[in-house]
Scaffold this active site. Structure first.
Site, short mmCIF file in Angstrom:
data_model
loop_
_atom_site.label_atom_id
_atom_site.label_comp_id
_atom_site.label_asym_id
_atom_site.label_seq_id
_atom_site.Cartn_x
_atom_site.Cartn_y
_atom_site.Cartn_z
N CYS A 270 -38.51 -11.43 -20.81
CA CYS A 270 -37.65 -12.56 -20.46
C CYS A 270 -37.62 -12.78 -18.95
O CYS A 270 -37.97 -11.88 -18.17
CB CYS A 270 -36.24 -12.39 -21.03
SG CYS A 270 -35.08 -11.46 -20.02
N CYS B 168 -39.35 -5.83 -21.62
CA CYS B 168 -38.90 -7.17 -21.99
C CYS B 168 -39.68 -8.23 -21.21
O CYS B 168 -39.99 -8.05 -20.04
CB CYS B 168 -37.41 -7.30 -21.70
SG CYS B 168 -36.73 -8.92 -22.05
N CYS C 84 -35.62 -10.28 -16.78
CA CYS C 84 -36.30 -9.01 -16.52
C CYS C 84 -37.48 -9.19 -15.57
O CYS C 84 -37.83 -8.28 -14.83
CB CYS C 84 -36.75 -8.38 -17.83
SG CYS C 84 -35.34 -7.69 -18.74
N ASP D 31 -25.81 -14.45 -37.72
CA ASP D 31 -25.29 -14.98 -36.46
C ASP D 31 -24.20 -14.03 -36.00
O ASP D 31 -23.54 -13.41 -36.84
CB ASP D 31 -24.66 -16.36 -36.65
CG ASP D 31 -23.25 -16.23 -37.20
OD1 ASP D 31 -23.13 -16.04 -38.43
OD2 ASP D 31 -22.28 -16.28 -36.43
N ASP E 242 -20.38 -23.77 -39.37
CA ASP E 242 -19.41 -23.01 -40.14
C ASP E 242 -18.32 -24.01 -40.56
O ASP E 242 -17.92 -24.86 -39.78
CB ASP E 242 -18.83 -21.94 -39.21
CG ASP E 242 -18.03 -20.90 -39.97
OD1 ASP E 242 -17.57 -21.21 -41.09
OD2 ASP E 242 -17.86 -19.80 -39.44
N HIS F 124 -30.66 -12.38 -21.53
CA HIS F 124 -31.46 -11.20 -21.86
C HIS F 124 -31.11 -10.66 -23.26
O HIS F 124 -32.00 -10.35 -24.06
CB HIS F 124 -31.30 -10.08 -20.83
CG HIS F 124 -31.87 -8.79 -21.30
ND1 HIS F 124 -33.21 -8.50 -21.27
CD2 HIS F 124 -31.28 -7.72 -21.92
CE1 HIS F 124 -33.43 -7.33 -21.82
NE2 HIS F 124 -32.27 -6.82 -22.22
#
Lengths: 373, 373
Positions: free
Chosen positions: A308, A306, A311, A268, A90, A337
């Site tokens: 991940c 999930c 999890c 974003d 940015d 997560h």
């Protein structure tokens, strides 16, 4: 062109592929935010494990701390933070206006005092490109003047004219950097989207500029969401099809669908990590707060669907316990997560576009996700 | 016996192997502290990567939050926090006296108000074993009355008598738990070490009790280090050789050598993670503060001789930047490195004992490590 649209939904949603100096980036993509060269609570190893191929860093913050020279000496931002994905920076125009004290905007640039130590600094369209080139980021945006919201047309017009002039002044600096070997993509900033009268002028100017992509600013500045999407769709309708559209500061799982429907390709937002730190967890079935009493003895994972590692390993009861204890580990685990969830949503959005069933997939997602953001 | 001394140095240092329900544990060992079922800033995955085979959790804290029933329902502390190493639990006697309000100690136990919500609780020697059995930890300590420091002999004697009676009352509860299938090791607490007159009585009582190990309390309560080591050596000299000695609340890298020299086998301390959070980094060459200005452009790892992932990946300049920015990731990264260093020191201490060169290795280590703790 570095960008290829691979599939289009009639609503305007696109599935694309952006060739970046760090490899191909499928879009729509959600980019985690690493303002100060760190995605809050995560390390670069976590980003790799998340397969986060693109992140956003902030020139204004890094310029002030640790400073451009330090990052240059480190061998660039990628080596500094040990991340090998695509880093978009940015320009910092928004932060100059929102964070710093005693700012003064003139036609040539912005003078401001650091929010950290009060030291005086000046950024110009040219120096902002120079900062990003020195950081070695892969995507460069331009200095803009982001008008407050709401903003009457004359003031918005003045800010837009300045932003366009600043864009023009950035181009030779980008070209010089490229002549010197830089391979970074140029994502000049587009303003004026909320003013129908200014929108066309802004889009035409942008379309005519040499650029690899478009950073769409000036949304999510306080307007309601219905306005955002209506005006965004009207804006993208005026933009070239062959450039990826990066919608700055968006968003939530719901926003991903809505922004994609308006033809945005990259987004974003600090949202997923910010809400994670207060215990807010995203799942296919909607959002919940893990410290809610009802999860005290709930030994299921955050999201049973999930994949991940959080999890796979930890229960709602355990994570809620950690947050009640303010144990530092939990900020990382919940942030991880939520970012995994956002990446998953972006992948679902993309697959739906490719499969030609975006509206149905969106309706299915939102029916389960519910009313939350 | 579950404990085997494999090598001895004439100074008193021992290299041992403790058979635990979670596998063999080489000693001397430094155990990270997971007071509330979390080693501060790390997750269980980090512990695995650190090869941390033993940690300390705290019965008092876990009893109050999340509560024994929750952890029992989770399937025990190991499943709750997804850690499969050896978990020793502190009885909480020390915490009752140091943290809670309105405590009242009588011959039968301790009544206190929670430091969290003011609720009233009572712990007895029997219930403290019950709590640890319900948590499912692998090593159980006993409720003790830790006298303040300094403490005149009569008061220390009274606390000691009570602690010994409490130990005796714990034994049948441990035996009942074992009859019901528990395989946890019993580490009753030894007090009175700072009073030569009480030391023998305490040691003899402990030696005669059925136990798998000895939790040595009552040190590191405010006395100077020279006193600690002198009195500790005098204490261990009275203890059985065939039981591992867990010295509670120790320590620093230097302490590991000194405690081992006094015949201690297991240590725990929040020190490495606590100082990490303020930027203090341990290396073979000594301690330094990573936010010190001299490291702003130092792109070397924290410790060039360290094999941890943090040192493989990040520079002093980057980590100092993150700490200056108060980026959450840095607390984990520095904590990880310091714990890796402590494990490394413990391994060096052990190898030196096995190789029969403990005094020389200690001198070499301290010559490089310098004057820091």
């Amino acid at each position: 062109m570095a960008f290829r649209v691979e599939a289009r939904d009639p609503c305007g949603a696109r599935a694309g592929l952006l060739e970046t100096p760090r490899g191909p980036l499928p879009t729509p993509v959600f980019m985690p935010v690493a303002t100060q060269a760190s995605v809050k609570a995560l390390d670069a190893d976590d980003l790799r494990r998340l397969s986060a191929r693109a992140i956003l860093a902030n020139s204004y913050h890094l310029y002030l701390r640790p400073g451009v020279e330090t990052i240059k000496e480190a061998g660039g931002l990628h080596r500094f933070m040990d991340y090998d994905g695509f880093i978009l920076t940015d320009s910092g125009g928004f932060q100059v206006l929102s964070l710093s004290d005693l700012r003064e905007v003139d036609d040539e640039g912005v003078t401001f005092r650091s929010h950290l130590d009060g030291s005086e600094h000046r950024l110009t369209p040219e120096s902002v490109i120079g900062v990003q080139a020195a950081l070695g980021s892969d995507g460069w945006t331009t200095l803009d003047e982001c008008p407050p919201y709401p903003c009457a047309e004359p003031a918005a017009r003045q800010a837009l004219e300045r932003t366009m002039r600043w864009l023009d002044r950035s181009v030779p600096v980008v070209e010089a950097a490229r002549a010197a070997g830089a391979r970074s993509l140029f994502f000049p900033l587009l303003q004026g989207g909320l003013h129908p009268g200014l929108r066309r002028r802004s889009a035409e100017h942008h379309n005519a500029c040499p650029a690899d992509g478009i950073a769409i600013g000036g949304f999510m500045v306080g307007e309601d969401k219905a306005t955002t999407w209506r005006e965004l769709a009207a804006t993208t309708a005026l933009l070239r099809e062959d450039r990826p559209r990066y919608l700055m500061g968006v968003g939530t799982p719901r926003d991903l669908w809505d922004a994609a429907a308006c033809g945005a390709d990259m987004m974003d937002c600090v949202y997923p990590t910010r809400v994670a730190r207060s215990g807010s967890v995203m799942t296919r079935g909607g959002r919940f707060t893990v410290t809610n009493g009802r999860y005290r003895r709930d030994f299921k994972p955050l999201d049973p669907e999930c994949s991940c590692f959080v999890c796979a390993r930890y229960s709602r009861a355990y994570l809620g316990h950690l947050l009640r204890c303010e144990e530092l580990a939990v900020y990382r685990l919940l942030s991880y997560h939520n970012l995994h969830f956002m990446a998953d949503v972006a992948a679902v959005v993309r697959a739906a576009i490719v499969a030609g069933r975006f509206p149905a997939a969106r309706a299915e997602f939102l029916a389960r996700y519910g009313d939350g953001p």
